[in-house]
Design a protein around this motif. Structure first.
Motif, PDB file in Angstrom:
ATOM      1  N   VAL A  14       1.000  -1.182   0.014  1.00 16.79           N
ATOM      2  CA  VAL A  14      -0.107   0.386  -0.278  1.00 16.79           C
ATOM      3  C   VAL A  14       0.553   1.444   0.183  1.00 16.79           C
TER       4      VAL A  14
ATOM      5  N   PHE B 168      -0.427   4.202   1.273  1.00 11.63           N
ATOM      6  CA  PHE B 168      -0.195   4.416   2.348  1.00 11.63           C
ATOM      7  C   PHE B 168      -1.601   3.981   3.405  1.00 11.63           C
TER       8      PHE B 168
ATOM      9  N   GLY C 252      11.184   7.146  -2.363  1.00 12.15           N
ATOM     10  CA  GLY C 252       9.464   7.558  -2.472  1.00 12.15           C
ATOM     11  C   GLY C 252       8.797   8.407  -2.559  1.00 12.15           C
TER      12      GLY C 252
ATOM     13  N   THR D  97       2.778   9.253  -4.142  1.00 13.02           N
ATOM     14  CA  THR D  97       1.597  10.225  -4.231  1.00 13.02           C
ATOM     15  C   THR D  97       1.799  11.500  -4.457  1.00 13.02           C
TER      16      THR D  97
ATOM     17  N   GLU E  82      12.532   9.309  -7.280  1.00 17.04           N
ATOM     18  CA  GLU E  82      10.664   8.117  -7.106  1.00 17.04           C
ATOM     19  C   GLU E  82      11.546   6.952  -8.487  1.00 17.04           C
TER      20      GLU E  82
ATOM     21  N   ALA F 161      16.503   5.041  -5.737  1.00 15.43           N
ATOM     22  CA  ALA F 161      17.056   5.806  -4.851  1.00 15.43           C
ATOM     23  C   ALA F 161      18.247   6.239  -4.778  1.00 15.43           C
TER      24      ALA F 161
HETATM   25  N1  SAM Z   1       5.846   9.078   0.110  1.00 14.30           N
HETATM   26  C1  SAM Z   1       4.595   8.598  -0.700  1.00 14.30           C
HETATM   27  C2  SAM Z   1       3.725   9.244  -0.512  1.00 14.30           C
HETATM   28  O1  SAM Z   1       3.667   9.867   0.190  1.00 14.30           O
HETATM   29  O2  SAM Z   1       2.833   8.700  -1.731  1.00 14.30           O
HETATM   30  C3  SAM Z   1       4.403   6.792  -0.617  1.00 14.30           C
HETATM   31  C4  SAM Z   1       5.660   6.019  -0.951  1.00 14.30           C
HETATM   32  S1  SAM Z   1       5.123   4.732  -1.328  1.00 14.30           S
HETATM   33  C5  SAM Z   1       5.160   4.033   0.088  1.00 14.30           C
HETATM   34  C6  SAM Z   1       6.933   4.165  -1.733  1.00 14.30           C
HETATM   35  C7  SAM Z   1       6.949   4.990  -2.990  1.00 14.30           C
HETATM   36  O3  SAM Z   1       9.342   4.515  -2.750  1.00 14.30           O
HETATM   37  C8  SAM Z   1       6.460   4.319  -3.996  1.00 14.30           C
HETATM   38  O4  SAM Z   1       6.326   5.407  -4.790  1.00 14.30           O
HETATM   39  C9  SAM Z   1       7.987   3.133  -4.637  1.00 14.30           C
HETATM   40  O5  SAM Z   1       7.446   3.454  -6.333  1.00 14.30           O
HETATM   41  C10 SAM Z   1       8.628   4.149  -4.596  1.00 14.30           C
HETATM   42  N2  SAM Z   1      10.478   3.081  -4.642  1.00 14.30           N
HETATM   43  C11 SAM Z   1      10.159   1.934  -4.628  1.00 14.30           C
HETATM   44  N3  SAM Z   1      11.777   1.427  -4.395  1.00 14.30           N
HETATM   45  C12 SAM Z   1      12.238   2.354  -4.907  1.00 14.30           C
HETATM   46  C13 SAM Z   1      13.353   2.696  -5.311  1.00 14.30           C
HETATM   47  N4  SAM Z   1      14.742   1.570  -5.658  1.00 14.30           N
HETATM   48  N5  SAM Z   1      13.927   3.650  -5.590  1.00 14.30           N
HETATM   49  C14 SAM Z   1      12.876   4.732  -5.703  1.00 14.30           C
HETATM   50  N6  SAM Z   1      11.854   4.709  -5.243  1.00 14.30           N
HETATM   51  C15 SAM Z   1      11.495   3.870  -4.803  1.00 14.30           C
END
Ligand code: SAM
Length: 708
Positions: A29, A31, A69, A72, A104, A160
């Motif tokens: 999820v 969030f 990350g 959204t 992201e 990241a």
């Molecule tokens: N901080 C976000 C928000 O305020 O909506 C929610 C983040 S969501 C839980 C995790 C995010 O990390 C996703 O958008 C995902 O695509 C990103 N993500 C996952 N692995 C990643 C990576 N290796 N490098 C960059 N982003 C990554």
């Protein structure tokens, strides 16, 4: 650390029965179901004590948050809301700034972003501001946004670890610190380590540590062993705190600076080295601006064209007092003086600095100019159609199509009929086969258009912290070592002193000893201006071999411009008017039958563009030419030798020239780069791009080719 103009993937999202986004890539999820906004506040804002830290910022001080990350954008929007609340309590007058960096890997498409943001009505003002400029473009690289209340967002589309490394000063082992004063607070987000093990690697924690400083804090939702171990091993001191909702615990951390290898422990050697030569690292200036409070007090800018005026405005917005000097009585009297200029840049499929800088500049220009376009006296966001009729341009189209297909609010590909619909001009020719008519031959930028550069410059200079001094022709620029000041002597005999100076006087930079080594080349360009509209039905700018803009508020219509290296006269010629006319006639069938009689009515303007050998502008600190050549002389023996030395730069002297015919497109982002370098705040572009623009690049190339 080479960044690519390469495609990443959009986030693939399912919306569950509660209307919440779930990542298909990670099966997790975005969030919490039990109140995502409250969780954000609990995990990230409170663990980093942001309310208290925001309220303690001094005027003109910056606060830097970095997030893994962006997702959204919920964390970002919640931070904007808190920032705004604290500012309102403290009075909005202070010039403190919030820089939010987010990396992201899988950006949300625009429709998904719109849907996710609609879940938070109380964050709507910030969501709307972001959505107005969010393209959903899923190409790796930096995208830079500016919002009201002094909030800057640098969105890095990348993995990241790789993305955050683009914030380091150098790939040299001893210079892995941030290319700004460092991150103040980390939001360590990203899906749960069990669902996303690739992100939670030791290299991530090392990079966080590299970009941190003594007072850096961190908040994260997870207490997984890999996170505790990674943070501890990289120098963070961790604490467990009560988690949000059903989660028992969460982690906060504080960075404890660790000893780092010093440059002195590396040897000078003509043998091949894996360590890059850290010539772009700019220690002299870092020493002068060691912490946030020590921003430049007063800055002089030489040259009041679009480059100088944008630089002045970017610095004034940060609360810095600026004086802009120009040899002419008014601003924008050189190449920025045309009545209608086009916000134009060429997209390319290539992975080089030029392609990346072009894209980043256009994306930023599109949002930066939105308020200027709103004033019909200044310009019009009428759209720009760039014709791709030449065989080389045609060949690129399918590749560009693949890269940019999803960024409809930034650019679209049009066939003849669609081009006619947006421009009001026919593009079909009688010889066209039906197949030709259907092929996409134009790139359309719906939100770009034309601007009157002199009016843009006037608007930029009308800031209480900017003083414009016309009729001031700079004669000498001398550094007074004892006072750590630059002394400016003008032809009139007047003198002034400043701690920092920006040279933004285009080709005239060659007249100053400090910048005479720059390989700027003047190229004459003449535009033609018709006093009344020759094509009144034209609705959008058309750029082919030449360009033509729709009529301005006075009914004048501008087209052009010529390119000539051999004749540098500023007198207009009728031959050049003929050339401009023939170019636009060739661009479209609907322009073909313009009566040659118009030539009798044309006025025009000739000016000298300032161009560079690699087509990129020259933006950044001024190198000390002699010391640079001495320090890096070994490059003549081996381009990959080991020289563990940072570049010797002239303290407080910066350059912003060489924008060629793309000053309107390049200047806004270039000004932000310079302001960030001078204030030691995060750059809106990767360190690679900053290096590609660095004024010392030509000296380095010459040394490698034994030309010095
Ligand atoms: N901080 C976000 C928000 O305020 O909506 C929610 C983040 S969501 C839980 C995790 C995010 O990390 C996703 O958008 C995902 O695509 C990103 N993500 C996952 N692995 C990643 C990576 N290796 N490098 C960059 N982003 C990554």
């Amino acid at each position: 650390m080479q960044s690519d103009l390469s495609k990443t993937h959009h986030a693939t999202i399912s919306w569950n029965e509660q209307g919440l986004p779930i990542s298909n890539q990670f099966d997790d999820v975005y969030f919490s179901k039990g109140g995502g906004l409250d969780e954000t506040r609990h995990v990230f804002l409170q663990q980093n004590q942001l309310e208290k830290r925001f309220s303690r910022l001094k005027p003109r001080q910056s606060f830097v948050i970095a997030e893994t990350g962006f997702g959204t954008g919920l964390n970002f929007l919640a931070t904007c809301q808190l920032w705004n609340q604290v500012r309102q309590c403290n009075g909005n007058s202070q010039n403190s700034r919030l820089h939010y960096i987010a990396v992201e890997k899988y950006p949300l498409s625009l429709p998904d972003m719109q849907r996710a943001m609609s879940l938070w009505p109380e964050l709507k003002p910030w969501a709307d501001a972001l959505l107005a400029h969010y393209t959903g473009l899923h190409l790796s690289g930096f995208q830079f946004f500016q919002f009201k209340d002094n909030i800057d967002l640098t969105l890095i589309i990348d993995d990241a670890i790789d993305g955050l490394r683009h914030l380091q000063q150098s790939e040299h082992t001893a210079l892995s610190a941030a290319n700004f004063a460092g991150v103040d607070a980390w939001f360590l987000d990203g899906f749960a380590p069990s669902k996303n093990p690739d992100m939670w690697q030791p290299a991530l924690f090392e990079t966080l540590a590299n970009l941190s400083h003594t007072n850096t804090t961190l908040g994260t939702f997870t207490t997984a062993g890999v996170v505790k171990k990674g943070l501890t091993n990289s120098g963070f001191s961790i604490s467990k705190n009560p988690g949000f909702g059903h989660k028992r615990e969460q982690l906060s951390a504080q960075y404890v600076p660790q000893p780092k290898p010093s440059l002195d422990s590396f040897n000078l050697s003509s043998r091949r080295s894996e360590e890059p030569i850290p010539w772009p690292v700019d220690f002299v200036n870092r020493h002068r601006v060691e912490c946030h409070e020590q921003l430049p007090a007063r800055i002089a800018i030489i040259g009041a064209g679009v480059a100088g005026c944008h630089t002045a405005a970017a610095l004034a917005k940060r609360g810095i007092r600026v004086t802009v000097f120009d040899r002419e009585a008014r601003c924008a009297q050189g190449a920025s003086g045309n009545p209608q200029g086009i916000v134009y840049g060429k997209l390319s499929k290539d992975n080089d600095g030029l392609a990346q800088f072009n894209l980043a500049s256009l994306l930023f220009a599109q949002q930066h100019y939105a308020p200027f376009f709103a004033d019909p006296e200044i310009g019009q966001a009428c759209g720009v159609v760039q014709l791709a009729t030449a065989p080389a341009a045609q060949k690129q189209l399918p590749l560009l199509h693949e890269l940019f297909a999803h960024a409809q609010n930034f650019m679209r590909f049009l066939d003849y009929d669609e081009m006619q619909a947006v421009t009001g001009i026919s593009f079909r020719s009688t010889s066209d086969s039906s197949q030709d008519n259907q092929s996409k031959t134009g790139i359309y930028f719906p939100r770009l258009g034309w601007l009157a550069p002199p009016k843009v410059c006037e608007a930029l200079l009308s800031h209480p912290l900017i003083e414009f001094c016309g009729n001031m022709s700079l004669d000498c620029l001398d550094y007074i070592t004892e006072e750590d000041q630059w002394s400016l002597t003008f032809r009139s005999g007047k003198r002034a002193q400043f701690s920092h100076v920006v040279i933004a006087n285009a080709n005239d930079c060659r007249l100053l000893p400090q910048t005479s080594h720059l390989p700027c080349k003047p190229i004459r360009g003449q535009v033609s201006v018709s006093p009344t509209a020759i094509i009144p039905e034209l609705k959008a700018v058309i750029c082919g071999e030449g360009y033509i803009a729709p009529a301005n508020a006075l009914g004048q219509q501008t087209f052009g411009a010529t390119f000539c290296q051999s004749n540098l006269s500023l007198e207009c010629t009728s031959l050049d008017h003929q050339e401009n006319l023939s170019h636009i006639k060739k661009a479209a069938k609907g322009l073909n039958n313009i009566d040659d009689e118009v030539l009798l009515t044309l006025s025009g303007r000739a000016a000298l563009r300032c161009t560079t050998t690699d087509y990129l502008p020259i933006v950044g600190p001024a190198p000390n030419e002699r010391d640079f050549c001495e320090t890096f002389a070994l490059l003549g023996k081996n381009a990959h030798c080991s020289i563990p030395k940072t570049g010797p730069y002239l303290p407080g002297l910066f350059i912003n020239v060489g924008h060629g015919s793309r000053g309107l497109a390049y200047s806004p982002l270039s000004a932000q780069i310079l302001a960030a370098q001078m204030c030691q705040t995060p750059l809106p572009v990767s360190q690679d791009i900053a290096t590609a623009l660095n004024p010392a690049r030509f000296l380095i190339r010459d040394l490698i080719r034994n030309k010095r």
